[in-house]
Design a protein around this motif. Structure first.
Motif, mmCIF file in Angstrom:
data_model
loop_
_atom_site.group_PDB
_atom_site.id
_atom_site.type_symbol
_atom_site.label_atom_id
_atom_site.label_comp_id
_atom_site.label_asym_id
_atom_site.label_seq_id
_atom_site.Cartn_x
_atom_site.Cartn_y
_atom_site.Cartn_z
ATOM 1 N N PRO A 146 -5.684 103.942 241.083
ATOM 2 C CA PRO A 146 -4.651 103.870 242.150
ATOM 3 C C PRO A 146 -3.610 102.765 241.805
ATOM 4 O O PRO A 146 -4.244 101.355 241.601
ATOM 5 N N ASN A 147 -2.290 102.703 241.982
ATOM 6 C CA ASN A 147 -1.369 101.700 241.638
ATOM 7 C C ASN A 147 -1.838 100.540 242.428
ATOM 8 O O ASN A 147 -1.728 99.338 241.927
ATOM 9 N N GLN B 291 1.272 103.119 234.675
ATOM 10 C CA GLN B 291 0.935 103.838 233.004
ATOM 11 C C GLN B 291 -0.623 103.946 233.087
ATOM 12 O O GLN B 291 -1.257 104.420 231.843
ATOM 13 N N VAL B 292 -1.253 103.169 233.770
ATOM 14 C CA VAL B 292 -2.969 102.889 233.630
ATOM 15 C C VAL B 292 -3.174 104.334 234.240
ATOM 16 O O VAL B 292 -3.318 104.716 235.567
ATOM 17 N N PRO B 293 -4.163 105.240 233.613
ATOM 18 C CA PRO B 293 -4.740 106.191 234.086
ATOM 19 C C PRO B 293 -5.895 105.997 235.068
ATOM 20 O O PRO B 293 -6.807 105.125 234.967
ATOM 21 N N ILE C 151 -2.524 96.628 241.171
ATOM 22 C CA ILE C 151 -1.773 95.555 241.362
ATOM 23 C C ILE C 151 -2.305 94.183 242.050
ATOM 24 O O ILE C 151 -2.345 93.299 241.835
ATOM 25 N N LEU C 152 -3.216 94.683 243.006
ATOM 26 C CA LEU C 152 -3.819 93.877 244.060
ATOM 27 C C LEU C 152 -4.942 92.833 242.987
ATOM 28 O O LEU C 152 -5.079 91.836 243.083
ATOM 29 N N LEU D 161 -11.846 96.660 236.079
ATOM 30 C CA LEU D 161 -11.418 97.810 236.692
ATOM 31 C C LEU D 161 -11.857 99.041 235.846
ATOM 32 O O LEU D 161 -12.347 99.931 236.560
ATOM 33 N N GLY D 162 -11.727 98.944 234.636
ATOM 34 C CA GLY D 162 -11.977 99.942 233.587
ATOM 35 C C GLY D 162 -13.529 100.324 233.594
ATOM 36 O O GLY D 162 -14.027 101.336 233.584
#
Length: 512
Positions: free
Chosen positions: A115-116, A110-112, A120-121, A224-225
């Motif tokens: 990358p997944n 769901q985060v635009p 996660i990491l 990250l944002g």
């Protein structure tokens, strides 16, 4: 086997008490003001059955496996007396348990613009680092309120520079990553470490690990944002399934069960591998106890894949549809009290809430009862959902709720006994688990679709709201106990928790 049968019956009764009120509310709404299609209603009811069975197996499995595993690892880690080894293993433990958390996969989707795998990491590193921080706090008896003040100041400082469309998801990440896999292990890990200490504050410091580990994901996602600067952040909600007959309904569940069986096998594997290596090296656990843990792991696995199948296939579409229909009514304001009613009962269906309330009752020798904890959490989450629905209807920024809420919680931490502060901040992460992610979040998304609001800004953030209000309600409970015990001539801070609670009537909890 008779013992396991009796325990399963107890867990079944607990699961029924937790889930039946939610089923009753949905059925009442579907037959009165919210017409729900038969296919979605049937999927919801089948999902509810799977959820009840899953909760029964999971709650017993967590008691038999996750709790003793965490306590043994925590105790053995402290006995090594090698700080570098304790830090390294704590980071690895936090990292692999977070990767095992099923709700993190949902968040990553769901985060635009990120990358997944990167997300996660990063979140796993955040939890690992803050588990190390929590370990050092326990070892050196550092004040939890002081640490919370510092880290939340950093969080809100960063939040002002993050794009608005990213903000709600960042705060949601803190609640999502402390779910049914993380909480039992980390809570027991803290109890195992505190058991080595002999000072009078050891039991108080056994709480607070979940509280600190909830901050790591928020910081990681905020960073990250700042790095990715997402430009395209439009969230496209999933299309509700259309089921024409019973065969299609069965096919939907029969395809979902193998998927979640595989997902939970992958999630549990790192924990099983870590504990297997630990057992080979330390030989801490005897054969009989080891068999008990293996049985518990099987129960945990069966419970979680049944639970996730039920909530994802049955509860998620029902929550989304219910939110859409309520927000499209001429008197759409009714979604606020209905949301509060659902929030009051749904927190009791969170698997990790069972673990927290039981461990709090055990570590305080019954001084803080599971019933009082459950009531406080229900009140907190009820208020959360009311505020979240107001956000959906009005589009008010999450900052107007989060900043005052955390300011009040941190201010209260200066006055309440430290054990209440630790339990309160632990409860925030625990209350926002898979039920929130798969029923309440879709409920808010559905309402936002009908209202025509910005889904990413208005609907997301419901998890963060659910994680915030228990911090206040449980500390208020602690403040009331402290004030009333003070009138009796004994302060809570100078006595054991059980002594303090013994000064008060049982009805005081219900009145609060």
């Amino acid at each position: 086997m008779n013992l396991y049968g009796t325990r399963l019956q107890e867990k079944l009764n607990e699961a029924l008490k937790a889930v039946l009120p939610i089923i009753g509310i949905v059925l009442f709404l579907s037959f009165t003001i919210v017409p729900i299609s038969p296919s979605i209603l049937m999927a919801f009811l089948i999902g509810a059955v799977l959820l009840i069975i899953g909760m029964m197996f999971f709650s017993l499995g967590a008691e038999l496996s996750m709790t003793p595993m965490g306590e043994k690892v925590g105790g053995s880690l402290t006995q090594t007396r090698k700080l570098w080894l304790m830090i390294l293993l704590s980071f690895i433990l936090g990292f692999i348990i977070t990767i095992s958390e099923p709700d993190l996969q949902v968040l990553a989707e769901q985060v635009p613009s990120i990358p997944n795998l990167v997300l996660i990491l990063a979140v796993a590193c955040g939890v690992g680092l803050f588990l190390v921080t929590a370990l050092l706090r326990m070892l050196f008896s550092i004040s939890l309120p002081k640490m919370l003040f510092v880290f939340y100041a950093i969080v809100f400082g960063l939040a002002f520079f993050v794009p608005k469309d990213f903000l709600s998801v960042a705060f949601d990440s803190g609640g999502v990553t402390t779910g049914p896999m993380t909480v039992p292990f980390i809570m027991a890990f803290g109890i195992g470490i505190s058991a080595i200490r002999s000072d009078k504050h050891a039991s108080d410091d056994s709480f607070g690990l979940v509280a600190l580990c909830s901050i790591g994901p928020i910081l990681a996602v905020l960073v990250l944002g700042l790095i990715y600067h997402p430009e395209s952040s439009e969230y496209i909600p999933e299309v509700l399934p259309t089921i024409d007959n019973s065969i299609e309904l069965w096919r939907m569940f029969s395809h979902g069960i193998p998927h979640y069986m595989m997902e939970m096998a992958v999630s549990l594997f790192p924990i099983v591998l870590f504990f297997g290596i630990f057992q080979l090296i330390s030989r801490e656990i005897h054969k009989r106890a080891l068999i008990r843990i293996v049985v518990g792991l099987i129960y945990t696995y069966v419970g979680l894949f049944l639970f996730l199948t039920g909530v994802n296939i049955g509860f998620m579409p029902a929550g989304n549809y219910l939110g859409q229909m309520l927000a499209s009514l001429p008197y759409r304001w009714i979604i606020v009290p209905i949301g509060m009613l659902i929030g009051y009962f749904i927190v009791l269906a969170e698997p990790a809430v069972f673990v927290l309330t039981k461990q709090v009752e055990e570590i305080t020798s019954g001084a803080i009862s599971a019933k009082a904890m459950g009531l406080s959490l229900s009140i907190g989450v009820s208020v959360s959902l009311g505020l979240a629905m107001i956000r959906v209807l009005t589009g008010i920024s999450i900052f107007w709720f989060i900043i005052p809420g955390y300011a009040i919680a941190l201010f209260l931490s200066l006055f309440v006994p430290k054990i209440f502060t630790a339990i309160a901040f632990d409860s925030g992460g625990v209350a926002s688990g898979p039920m929130t992610a798969t029923f309440l979040l879709p409920f808010a998304i559905g309402a936002s679709v009908s209202v025509g609001g910005n889904i990413v800004r208005d609907a997301f953030g419901v998890v963060a709201m659910v994680a915030m209000t228990p911090l206040i309600t449980i500390q208020v409970l602690g403040l009331v106990y402290k004030l009333r015990s003070g009138h009796s001539g004994k302060g809570v801070s100078h006595m054991e928790p059980k002594e303090a609670f013994a000064l008060l009537a049982d009805d005081d909890i219900i009145e609060l």
